[in-house]
Scaffold this motif. Structure first.
Motif, short mmCIF file in Angstrom:
data_model
loop_
_atom_site.label_atom_id
_atom_site.label_comp_id
_atom_site.label_asym_id
_atom_site.label_seq_id
_atom_site.Cartn_x
_atom_site.Cartn_y
_atom_site.Cartn_z
N SER A 132 0.81 -1.20 0.00
CA SER A 132 0.00 0.00 0.00
C SER A 132 0.86 1.27 0.00
O SER A 132 0.58 2.20 -0.75
CB SER A 132 -0.95 -0.01 1.20
N THR A 133 1.91 1.31 0.81
CA THR A 133 2.70 2.54 0.90
C THR A 133 3.63 2.66 -0.31
O THR A 133 4.11 1.65 -0.82
CB THR A 133 3.54 2.56 2.18
N ALA A 134 3.87 3.89 -0.73
CA ALA A 134 4.75 4.11 -1.89
C ALA A 134 6.19 3.78 -1.51
O ALA A 134 6.59 3.94 -0.36
CB ALA A 134 4.65 5.58 -2.30
N LEU A 135 6.93 3.29 -2.48
CA LEU A 135 8.34 2.97 -2.22
C LEU A 135 9.15 4.27 -2.13
O LEU A 135 8.94 5.19 -2.92
CB LEU A 135 8.87 2.06 -3.33
N GLN A 136 10.02 4.31 -1.15
CA GLN A 136 10.76 5.54 -0.86
C GLN A 136 11.96 5.73 -1.78
O GLN A 136 12.68 4.78 -2.07
CB GLN A 136 11.27 5.52 0.58
N ARG A 137 12.18 6.98 -2.17
CA ARG A 137 13.39 7.31 -2.94
C ARG A 137 14.40 8.02 -2.04
O ARG A 137 15.12 8.93 -2.43
CB ARG A 137 13.02 8.15 -4.16
N SER A 138 14.42 7.57 -0.80
CA SER A 138 15.43 8.03 0.16
C SER A 138 15.43 7.00 1.27
O SER A 138 14.50 6.22 1.40
CB SER A 138 15.08 9.41 0.71
N VAL A 139 16.51 6.97 2.03
CA VAL A 139 16.58 6.03 3.15
C VAL A 139 16.62 6.86 4.44
O VAL A 139 17.46 7.75 4.57
CB VAL A 139 17.83 5.14 3.04
N VAL A 140 15.69 6.58 5.32
CA VAL A 140 15.67 7.29 6.60
C VAL A 140 15.96 6.27 7.70
O VAL A 140 15.31 5.23 7.76
CB VAL A 140 14.30 7.96 6.84
N GLY A 166 21.71 6.22 -4.41
CA GLY A 166 21.35 4.97 -3.73
C GLY A 166 22.58 4.14 -3.42
O GLY A 166 22.74 3.61 -2.32
N ILE A 167 23.47 4.04 -4.40
CA ILE A 167 24.69 3.23 -4.21
C ILE A 167 25.56 3.84 -3.12
O ILE A 167 26.16 3.12 -2.31
CB ILE A 167 25.44 3.09 -5.56
N SER A 168 25.56 5.16 -3.03
CA SER A 168 26.38 5.78 -1.98
C SER A 168 25.80 5.52 -0.59
O SER A 168 26.51 5.53 0.40
CB SER A 168 26.59 7.27 -2.26
N VAL A 169 24.49 5.25 -0.55
CA VAL A 169 23.89 4.83 0.73
C VAL A 169 24.26 3.37 1.01
O VAL A 169 24.65 3.01 2.12
CB VAL A 169 22.35 5.01 0.69
N LEU A 170 24.16 2.55 -0.03
CA LEU A 170 24.43 1.11 0.13
C LEU A 170 25.88 0.82 0.55
O LEU A 170 26.16 -0.22 1.14
CB LEU A 170 24.12 0.36 -1.17
N THR A 171 26.80 1.70 0.18
CA THR A 171 28.20 1.48 0.56
C THR A 171 28.59 2.26 1.80
O THR A 171 29.71 2.13 2.29
CB THR A 171 29.15 1.92 -0.58
N GLY A 172 27.69 3.11 2.27
CA GLY A 172 27.99 3.91 3.45
C GLY A 172 28.80 5.16 3.13
O GLY A 172 29.17 5.91 4.03
N ALA A 173 29.07 5.40 1.82
CA ALA A 173 29.87 6.57 1.46
C ALA A 173 29.17 7.86 1.89
O ALA A 173 29.81 8.81 2.35
CB ALA A 173 30.13 6.59 -0.05
N HIS A 174 27.84 7.90 1.74
CA HIS A 174 27.05 9.03 2.22
C HIS A 174 25.95 8.50 3.11
O HIS A 174 24.91 8.08 2.61
CB HIS A 174 26.49 9.84 1.04
#
Ligand code: AMP
Ligand code: MG
Length: 491
Positions: free
Chosen positions: A2-10, A59-67
């Motif tokens: 039901s909820t929209a998929l997020q384009r950010s990670v909180v 997204g990749i910079s979140v997945l690697t922890g770079a940002h």
């Protein structure tokens, strides 16, 4: 969904805030040329995250922890642990970071964690990195266990860093992005206990209870109930490993979770030919963590957890020990019951419950099955998968697994006399497991830049019960010339 998929990670930073004693705020090393090798889209959606976003540069910079994402306080977690029986007071995340906690689409708190993200204050002599092969191995094996219905941490992504790591040779480096219901380990409690701060130990138990066993809060002795629930979960987990023929390889107490999830896939493997003494780790010369030893080793780790938690059970130490022992003694029964129930299911026999627990002929067949497999060394997975056919009157494929089919024929008569029901057997006995030779082939190809074999293997193991055309090669046993299989720890 039901909820929209997020384009950010909180992320939340509850662990970092609540446990400064167990957390060192730290930053991941920025990969020079990150390339996403594999993304778990199913898991991304479960987490409420847009897979397309995770594939983007941001997204990749979140997945690697770079940002680090919004709200994150990445930390290296401190923990202790018994490694191969000897106590190390300070292990901790030497090549990993907890990015933070994320609310999944169902509102549950999940840890987002990095493995291979660079050195930390816990690195000791290590370089803090991971190579593409071992990070993908964790991805494949955790996907397989998950698809087999076995509790496990999950792999969200593996990203090549563009930075070589030095092992026996230079290998391409990678970061694994891991998701877990928490990263609390037996070793976390050992560390907290060793710090000698009763309040810390208490807070740790409260958080473990809230995240994994909220029902324990209503018990007369909540922390004892928490311990007892961990004993139950681990008994069930190890039974499931044994039933599918999984060997973890490094069951050190820092690699045993409070959540009951399988964690830290190192020199792990599925057995091909049945062998109770199977060991796949090059550093386990004594066979401490051999296939058949896993229940005993889990019980041993739980005794270490009990020792760490003792002050929480009762102010009187003798009484605390007595209570802990009472709970720990249930491990064997719980394990045996879970394993027997699983074996009944694999053999297509009705569940042994209540009075039927006395069902001696069925228990005798289970015992005879282990004996048959031990003496013949038949392929464990192929044997069980072929049994539904035998129950339906097609005996040859199973027979062909035995050099001498006579003992199998005799066993089959006794088993068939119990009237096994083939219907459920194909839903419990997998056709596809990540066999060593297939994992090795996929990792070698991926290390050389070809992701084809990896993707085929993932396709097979993520729906292990449903035979599909085009995957024939992945449903047969190991080549007979494959020799003893060994993986290397700490890679
Ligand atoms: P494991 O058996 O892989 O769970 O790791 C045991 C301990 O060794 C943990 O404290 C890890 O953080 C640490 N460790 C493993 N590999 C490395 C590495 N390449 N660099 C630094 N620490 C490592
Ligand atoms: Mg570990």
């Amino acid at each position: 969904m039901s909820t929209a998929l997020q384009r950010s990670v909180v992320l939340e930073n509850g662990f970092a805030r609540n446990f400064p004693e167990l957390s060192i705020p730290w930053t991941a090393e920025e990969p020079p040329a990150p390339e996403l090798l594999v993304l778990n889209e199913r898991l991304a959606r479960e987490l409420g995250l847009d897979p397309e976003y995770l594939r983007s540069a941001e997204g990749i910079s979140v997945l690697t922890g770079a940002h680090p994402p919004e709200g994150a306080t990445p930390v290296a977690q401190g923990y202790a642990g018994h490694q191969f029986g000897s106590y190390s007071p300070r292990l901790g995340d030497g090549r990993a970071l907890l990015l933070g906690e994320l609310r999944d689409a169902e509102g549950n708190l999940r840890d987002l964690h990095l493995k291979g993200s660079g050195r930390t204050p816990f690195s000791r002599g290590g370089d803090g990195f991971g190579a593409v092969g071992p990070m993908l191995r964790e991805y494949i094996l955790s996907e397989s266990l998950h698809a087999l219905g076995i509790p496990t941490t999950l792999s969200l992504a593996v990203t090549a860093t563009g930075h070589d790591v030095l092992r026996e040779s230079r290998l391409p480096g990678a970061v694994l992005t891991r998701v877990a219901s928490s990263h609390l380990r037996v070793g976390s409690f050992q560390y907290a206990r060793a710090l000698g701060d009763p309040d810390l130990l208490h807070r740790l138990a409260e958080v473990a209870m809230a995240r994994h066993h909220p029902e324990a809060a209503d018990a007369e002795r909540p922390h004892l109930a928490l311990f007892d629930a961990v004993v139950a979960d681990q008994a069930a987990l190890i039974a499931q490993w044994m039933l599918v023929g999984f060997v973890h390889g490094v069951m050190n107490s820092d690699n045993m979770t409070i959540s009951g999830e399988t964690i830290d896939y190192g020199p792990c493997a599925f057995i091909d030919a049945f062998d109770p003494a199977a060991v796949f780790s090059s550093i386990d010369g004594q066979g401490r963590y051999a296939y058949r030893n896993q229940p005993v080793m889990a019980e041993w780790n739980l005794a270490r957890l009990a020792e760490a938690m003792l002050p929480l059970f009762d102010d009187d130490e003798d009484q605390a020990v007595e209570l802990a022992m009472e709970s720990l003694r249930t491990f064997r029964t719980r394990y045996s019951e879970a394993w027997s129930a699983g074996m009944f299911e694999k053999l297509g026999l009705p569940p042994a419950t209540g009075v039927e627990r006395e069902d001696q002929p069925a228990h005798d067949v289970v015992h005879a099955t282990t004996e048959l497999l031990t003496t013949s060394g038949a392929d464990y997975t192929l044997f069980f998968r072929a049994l539904a056919g035998v129950a339906r009157g097609d005996r040859e494929p199973a027979r062909a697994l035995f050099t001498d089919p006579a003992p199998f024929d005799a066993w089959a008569e006794t088993w068939l006399a119990l009237g096994p029901d083939a219907t459920g057997m194909d839903l419990i006995n997998p056709a596809y497991i990540p066999r060593n030779h297939l994992v090795e082939e996929a990792l070698d190809a991926a290390t050389d830049g070809d992701l084809g074999p990896l993707n085929r293997l993932l396709e097979a193991v993520s729906a292990p019960y449903e035979v599909r055309p085009g995957l024939e090669r992945l449903a047969v046993g190991a080549p007979t010339d494959s020799g003893p299989y060994v993986t290397f720890c700490g890679t």
